[in-house]
Design a protein around this motif. Structure first.
Motif, PDB file in Angstrom:
ATOM      1  N   ILE A  36      -4.346   2.063   5.093  1.00 51.08           N
ATOM      2  CA  ILE A  36      -4.823   0.685   5.235  1.00 51.08           C
ATOM      3  C   ILE A  36      -5.686   0.268   4.051  1.00 51.08           C
ATOM      4  CG2 ILE A  36      -6.804   1.451   6.627  1.00 51.08           C
ATOM      5  CD1 ILE A  36      -6.635  -1.224   8.128  1.00 51.08           C
ATOM      6  N   ILE A  37      -5.332  -0.867   3.481  1.00 46.46           N
ATOM      7  CA  ILE A  37      -6.217  -1.582   2.554  1.00 46.46           C
ATOM      8  C   ILE A  37      -6.701  -2.784   3.337  1.00 46.46           C
ATOM      9  CG2 ILE A  37      -6.421  -2.823   0.369  1.00 46.46           C
ATOM     10  CD1 ILE A  37      -4.051  -1.208  -0.679  1.00 46.46           C
ATOM     11  N   PRO A  38      -7.942  -2.799   3.790  1.00 46.85           N
ATOM     12  CA  PRO A  38      -8.411  -3.919   4.605  1.00 46.85           C
ATOM     13  C   PRO A  38      -8.236  -5.245   3.878  1.00 46.85           C
ATOM     14  CG  PRO A  38      -9.986  -2.113   4.661  1.00 46.85           C
ATOM     15  CD  PRO A  38      -8.979  -1.773   3.606  1.00 46.85           C
ATOM     16  N   HIS A  39      -7.943  -6.257   4.643  1.00 47.39           N
ATOM     17  CA  HIS A  39      -7.657  -7.568   4.058  1.00 47.39           C
ATOM     18  C   HIS A  39      -8.782  -8.031   3.136  1.00 47.39           C
ATOM     19  CE1 HIS A  39      -6.359 -11.676   3.643  1.00 47.39           C
ATOM     20  NE2 HIS A  39      -7.435 -12.131   4.247  1.00 47.39           N
ATOM     21  N   GLY A  40     -10.035  -7.920   3.580  1.00 48.92           N
ATOM     22  CA  GLY A  40     -11.150  -8.395   2.768  1.00 48.92           C
ATOM     23  C   GLY A  40     -11.275  -7.675   1.441  1.00 48.92           C
ATOM     24  N   ILE A  41     -10.955  -6.385   1.435  1.00 51.70           N
ATOM     25  CA  ILE A  41     -10.979  -5.616   0.190  1.00 51.70           C
ATOM     26  C   ILE A  41      -9.876  -6.090  -0.739  1.00 51.70           C
ATOM     27  CG2 ILE A  41     -10.728  -3.325  -0.824  1.00 51.70           C
ATOM     28  CD1 ILE A  41     -13.369  -3.686   0.664  1.00 51.70           C
ATOM     29  N   SER A  42      -8.676  -6.275  -0.208  1.00 49.54           N
ATOM     30  CA  SER A  42      -7.551  -6.702  -1.044  1.00 49.54           C
ATOM     31  C   SER A  42      -7.765  -8.095  -1.613  1.00 49.54           C
ATOM     32  CB  SER A  42      -6.245  -6.658  -0.245  1.00 49.54           C
ATOM     33  OG  SER A  42      -6.227  -7.618   0.795  1.00 49.54           O
ATOM     34  N   VAL A  43      -8.524  -8.910  -0.926  1.00 48.91           N
ATOM     35  CA  VAL A  43      -8.838 -10.256  -1.409  1.00 48.91           C
ATOM     36  C   VAL A  43      -9.898 -10.205  -2.511  1.00 48.91           C
ATOM     37  CG1 VAL A  43      -9.904 -12.446  -0.762  1.00 48.91           C
ATOM     38  CG2 VAL A  43      -8.174 -11.431   0.722  1.00 48.91           C
ATOM     39  N   ALA A  44     -10.935  -9.419  -2.274  1.00 51.27           N
ATOM     40  CA  ALA A  44     -12.113  -9.453  -3.152  1.00 51.27           C
ATOM     41  C   ALA A  44     -11.864  -8.838  -4.521  1.00 51.27           C
ATOM     42  CB  ALA A  44     -13.284  -8.747  -2.473  1.00 51.27           C
ATOM     43  N   VAL A  45     -10.978  -7.836  -4.616  1.00 50.75           N
ATOM     44  CA  VAL A  45     -10.847  -7.113  -5.885  1.00 50.75           C
ATOM     45  C   VAL A  45     -10.291  -7.984  -7.014  1.00 50.75           C
ATOM     46  CG1 VAL A  45     -10.717  -4.779  -4.936  1.00 50.75           C
ATOM     47  CG2 VAL A  45      -8.621  -6.163  -5.117  1.00 50.75           C
ATOM     48  N   ASN A  83       0.815  -1.211   0.000  1.00 54.12           N
ATOM     49  CA  ASN A  83       0.000   0.000   0.000  1.00 54.12           C
ATOM     50  C   ASN A  83       0.855   1.271   0.000  1.00 54.12           C
ATOM     51  OD1 ASN A  83      -2.086   1.840   0.269  1.00 54.12           O
ATOM     52  ND2 ASN A  83      -2.587   1.273   2.379  1.00 54.12           N
ATOM     53  N   LYS A  84       0.541   2.172  -0.927  1.00 50.05           N
ATOM     54  CA  LYS A  84       1.297   3.426  -1.030  1.00 50.05           C
ATOM     55  C   LYS A  84       0.702   4.512  -0.130  1.00 50.05           C
ATOM     56  CE  LYS A  84       2.261   2.450  -5.913  1.00 50.05           C
ATOM     57  NZ  LYS A  84       2.036   2.938  -7.298  1.00 50.05           N
ATOM     58  N   ASN A  85      -0.555   4.859  -0.388  1.00 50.01           N
ATOM     59  CA  ASN A  85      -1.153   5.954   0.389  1.00 50.01           C
ATOM     60  C   ASN A  85      -2.671   5.823   0.498  1.00 50.01           C
ATOM     61  OD1 ASN A  85      -1.925   6.586  -2.226  1.00 50.01           O
ATOM     62  ND2 ASN A  85      -0.465   8.278  -2.434  1.00 50.01           N
ATOM     63  N   LEU A  87      -7.197   1.448  -5.530  1.00 53.56           N
ATOM     64  CA  LEU A  87      -6.433   1.342  -4.280  1.00 53.56           C
ATOM     65  C   LEU A  87      -5.073   2.021  -4.395  1.00 53.56           C
ATOM     66  CD1 LEU A  87      -7.200  -2.402  -3.449  1.00 53.56           C
ATOM     67  CD2 LEU A  87      -8.489  -0.357  -2.772  1.00 53.56           C
ATOM     68  N   GLY A  88      -4.847   2.703  -5.520  1.00 53.27           N
ATOM     69  CA  GLY A  88      -3.623   3.476  -5.675  1.00 53.27           C
ATOM     70  C   GLY A  88      -2.561   2.833  -6.536  1.00 53.27           C
ATOM     71  N   TYR A  89      -2.877   1.724  -7.192  1.00 51.14           N
ATOM     72  CA  TYR A  89      -1.880   1.039  -8.020  1.00 51.14           C
ATOM     73  C   TYR A  89      -2.043   1.409  -9.487  1.00 51.14           C
ATOM     74  CZ  TYR A  89      -0.735  -1.841  -3.973  1.00 51.14           C
ATOM     75  OH  TYR A  89      -0.335  -2.265  -2.738  1.00 51.14           O
ATOM     76  N   THR A  90      -0.929   1.359 -10.211  1.00 52.90           N
ATOM     77  CA  THR A  90      -0.931   1.593 -11.656  1.00 52.90           C
ATOM     78  C   THR A  90      -0.312   0.379 -12.341  1.00 52.90           C
ATOM     79  OG1 THR A  90       1.271   2.606 -11.727  1.00 52.90           O
ATOM     80  CG2 THR A  90      -0.598   4.065 -11.227  1.00 52.90           C
ATOM     81  N   LYS A  91      -0.376   0.377 -13.667  1.00 51.86           N
ATOM     82  CA  LYS A  91       0.161  -0.755 -14.424  1.00 51.86           C
ATOM     83  C   LYS A  91       1.659  -0.968 -14.156  1.00 51.86           C
ATOM     84  CE  LYS A  91      -3.658  -1.918 -16.506  1.00 51.86           C
ATOM     85  NZ  LYS A  91      -3.885  -1.800 -17.951  1.00 51.86           N
TER      86      LYS A  91
END
Length: 497
Positions: free
Chosen positions: A384-393, A370-372, A453-457
């Protein structure tokens, strides 16, 4: 007495029949699932995701690539779970439990937010009423790190408790598990028990102290499992410690304890239930997992899908689909909240023995790198990227890709979401379930993919490289994965809608 025995036998027979029933005969999917499970009397069909030897499905047969000429697949699975006590208000019994165990010094683990709430107050009052000595550790980090685990370990090595109580979500319970483990292995360094290849993955060899888990979220199922997950900061991804001996002695599942959860926390924790259920139900079958352990003590906690876990996972999935949107949109819907905390426990029993696979494997670098991003609804002092969110996406992309390995199971799951599978072809299982997941996530206002969530390619390689070492979970995938496969799944998960 004879009547009682007959009634018990009737219940056992009904459960056994349900467990052996071919899923192809489930009403929602009977028109499309034309292959049948072991024990089905229709001799004209074969099941592609059985728990017995089969080469009917080329994709499934290809999984033998997991083996080498010297490796044999396992032939057994074990079911391990905590004792579970369920009921409204049952938290107040915890002091008597400690007195019954003759505990001399109890450490109560929690975090700064939960420490102010009724569940912790109830636990502390119960301990006082029972005359049990205790200390409180309220510095647990939400989404713990190797550093926060170490701080907890240092605390208990100083205090030397003989009993642990964890009051909070999965972060609190997992931190208590780790602190308990290293308290009882003072000669070991931090990486000794961390999953290989990040750590050395040593089996636990000393008894640990009793741990009573009191969950205040409905998601991780940590009250049932021997798994503790954390962010490993030196490499910016999550990993964990997994061993059956870490599972709590007792799980106190009290529906009153989730009533203080904000709506967004309901969603994030509930999505963990969703993916626990789906991943464990579609994991590689236990009798195709390699290598076969040379000693039962070496059989991993995550063993692959099996007939007992299947029942818990499917039930949890249905409960989650039916109740998570209600719990999110209607904070006063206590019935939905009660069903979700039960679903969390059910899924914990299922995945705690079968395992999870790619959604979780990919989530570890997504959350850890996680960046910001700071998810709304979380009162914490860090991004924070909650665990459930990071799993579901990543779930729409993952289950679209895993479907060829066991299309019947993917269609069965899609039917639970309400998808019409009556005329579906097996080849369509992946797209159908993927679309159903995408619609479900949209109703819960889940961020629009990992780009939100703040990520790019440019981050694709980082996520792939953070996923590849997660062997504990990636090897549970029903299809073999490599760099190119994970890269494709990441690229398909940047946007969802």
């Amino acid at each position: 007495m004879a009547t009682t025995r007959a009634a018990v036998w009737g219940v056992m027979s009904a459960v056994t029949a349900a467990g052996a029933r071919c899923p192809c005969h489930a009403p929602a999917v009977s028109k499309v699932l034309k292959r049948h499970a072991p024990g089905c009397t229709n001799a004209s069909h074969n099941h592609s995701h059985s728990h017995g030897p089969s080469t009917a499905n080329p994709e499934r047969h290809h999984l033998k690539a997991y083996s080498t000429a010297k490796e044999e697949a396992d032939y057994a699975f074990e079911m391990a779970t905590s004792t579970i006590r369920y009921g409204k208000g049952v938290t107040r019994e915890v002091g008597m439990d400690c007195a019954n165990m003759k505990s001399k010094k109890v450490v109560v683990f929690t975090d700064a937010n939960v420490a102010r709430l009724q569940p912790v107050h109830t636990v502390l009052q119960s301990l006082k009423d029972a005359g049990v000595n205790y200390v409180v550790y309220d510095k647990v980090r939400v989404e713990p790190t190797d550093g926060s685990f170490q701080a907890a370990i240092d605390f208990v090595r100083k205090e030397k408790p003989d009993t642990f109580i964890a009051v909070g979500g999965g972060s609190v319970i997992d931190t208590a598990k780790a602190a308990n483990l290293y308290l009882c292995h003072p000669e070991e360094d931090f990486l000794a028990f961390v999953n290989s290849p990040i750590g050395r993955g040593k089996p636990v060899y000393n008894p640990v102290r009793p741990l009573i888990a009191v969950p205040t979220t409905a998601g991780t199922g940590s009250e049932t499992t021997g798994v503790a997950i954390f962010d490993y900061k030196p490499q910016n991804f999550k990993t964990g410690i997994a061993h059956r001996s870490l599972k709590p002695f007792l799980g106190i599942v009290d529906p009153l304890n989730t009533r203080t959860m904000p709506p967004q926390v309901h969603v994030a924790s509930g999505l963990d239930v969703l993916c626990h259920s789906l991943e464990s139900y579609t994991a590689i079958p236990y009798n195709e997992r390699t290598p076969r352990p040379t000693n039962p003590n070496l059989r991993p906690a995550y063993q692959g899908s099996n007939p007992i876990s299947d029942m818990w996972s499917l039930k949890a999935l249905k409960m989650c689909i039916d109740n998570l949107p209600r719990a999110y949109k209607r904070p006063d819907d206590h019935s939905a909240q009660e069903q979700m905390i039960l679903a969390s426990t059910f899924a914990g029993i299922g995945f705690g023995n079968a395992g999870v696979h790619l959604c979780h494997g990919m989530s570890y670098p997504i959350a850890g790198g996680n960046k910001n991003y700071k998810h709304k609804g979380y009162n914490v002092d860090h991004n924070i990227i909650p665990h459930g969110i990071s799993v579901a996406v990543t779930s729409p992309a993952v289950f679209k890709w895993t479907a060829p390995a066991c299309p019947e199971r993917h269609l069965e799951a899609a039917a639970l979401f309400g998808a019409d599978v009556s005329n579906a072809k097996l080849a369509d299982a992946g797209p159908i379930l993927s679309d159903a997941l995408r619609k479900f996530l949209h109703t819960l206002d889940v961020p629009n993919g990992i780009s939100a969530l703040g990520y790019t390619k440019e981050d694709t390689n980082m996520i792939v490289e953070g996923t590849l070492p997660q062997h504990r979970v990636t090897k549970m995938s029903p299809r073999p994965v490599d760099f190119e496969v994970i890269e494709r799944l990441v690229e398909q998960s940047y946007t969802l809608y």
